[in-house]
Motif scaffolding. Structure first.
Motif, PDB file in Angstrom:
ATOM      1  N   SER A   2       0.819  -1.207   0.000  1.00 18.17           N
ATOM      2  CA  SER A   2       0.000   0.000   0.000  1.00 18.17           C
ATOM      3  C   SER A   2       0.857   1.263   0.000  1.00 18.17           C
ATOM      4  O   SER A   2       0.525   2.238  -0.667  1.00 18.17           O
ATOM      5  N   TYR A   3       1.979   1.248   0.751  1.00 15.21           N
ATOM      6  CA  TYR A   3       2.843   2.423   0.730  1.00 15.21           C
ATOM      7  C   TYR A   3       3.482   2.593  -0.649  1.00 15.21           C
ATOM      8  O   TYR A   3       3.620   3.716  -1.132  1.00 15.21           O
ATOM      9  N   GLY A   4       3.844   1.498  -1.289  1.00 16.93           N
ATOM     10  CA  GLY A   4       4.399   1.577  -2.635  1.00 16.93           C
ATOM     11  C   GLY A   4       3.416   2.209  -3.608  1.00 16.93           C
ATOM     12  O   GLY A   4       3.787   3.044  -4.437  1.00 16.93           O
ATOM     13  N   HIS A   9       1.787   6.749  -7.084  1.00 13.74           N
ATOM     14  CA  HIS A   9       0.581   7.190  -7.786  1.00 13.74           C
ATOM     15  C   HIS A   9       0.629   8.645  -8.236  1.00 13.74           C
ATOM     16  O   HIS A   9       0.058   8.991  -9.259  1.00 13.74           O
ATOM     17  N   TRP A  10       1.309   9.529  -7.501  1.00 11.57           N
ATOM     18  CA  TRP A  10       1.337  10.943  -7.917  1.00 11.57           C
ATOM     19  C   TRP A  10       2.104  11.127  -9.213  1.00 11.57           C
ATOM     20  O   TRP A  10       1.674  11.877 -10.096  1.00 11.57           O
ATOM     21  N   PHE A  16      -0.313  10.228 -16.763  1.00 12.96           N
ATOM     22  CA  PHE A  16      -1.533   9.766 -17.403  1.00 12.96           C
ATOM     23  C   PHE A  16      -2.531  10.888 -17.642  1.00 12.96           C
ATOM     24  O   PHE A  16      -3.306  10.837 -18.590  1.00 12.96           O
ATOM     25  N   ARG A  17      -2.501  11.923 -16.826  1.00 11.98           N
ATOM     26  CA  ARG A  17      -3.355  13.095 -17.074  1.00 11.98           C
ATOM     27  C   ARG A  17      -2.925  13.757 -18.383  1.00 11.98           C
ATOM     28  O   ARG A  17      -3.764  14.219 -19.160  1.00 11.98           O
ATOM     29  N   GLY A  38       0.100   1.341 -11.772  1.00 15.54           N
ATOM     30  CA  GLY A  38       0.284   1.658 -10.351  1.00 15.54           C
ATOM     31  C   GLY A  38       0.511   0.411  -9.512  1.00 15.54           C
ATOM     32  O   GLY A  38       1.409   0.366  -8.676  1.00 15.54           O
ATOM     33  N   ILE A  39      -0.285  -0.610  -9.754  1.00 16.35           N
ATOM     34  CA  ILE A  39      -0.141  -1.862  -8.997  1.00 16.35           C
ATOM     35  C   ILE A  39       1.192  -2.532  -9.328  1.00 16.35           C
ATOM     36  O   ILE A  39       1.896  -3.011  -8.438  1.00 16.35           O
TER      37      ILE A  39
END
Length: 78
Positions: A2-4, A9-10, A16-17, A38-39
């Motif tokens: 989860s921390y990864g 993600h930012w 991707f934006r 992300g995963i």
């Protein structure tokens, strides 16, 4: 992991934006690719960064405790 995911993600969001907004790629496709990337990156960060760092810290802690010798407990008779 989860921390990864939090850590990567930012960076992925900005990339991707750009693909979605500026280059006009399909938003649904970008969301699916974003989640998959992300995963995958979170797993890689966990596998090759977090786990080795934890193992190194654990070995370091164990060697420090071993060099200090056995713990002594002071016992006062009652």
């Amino acid at each position: 992991m989860s921390y990864g995911l939090y850590a990567v993600h930012w960076g992925l969001m900005g990339l991707f934006r750009h693909f979605k907004d500026d280059l006009g790629y399909d938003p649904v496709l970008m969301a699916i690719v974003y989640l998959g990337a992300g995963i995958l990156l979170a797993w890689c960060a966990s596998r090759w960064v977090d786990q080795p760092a934890r193992a190194w810290l654990s070995r370091r802690r164990r060697s420090k405790l071993a060099s200090e010798g056995p713990a002594t407990v002071s016992h006062r008779p009652s």
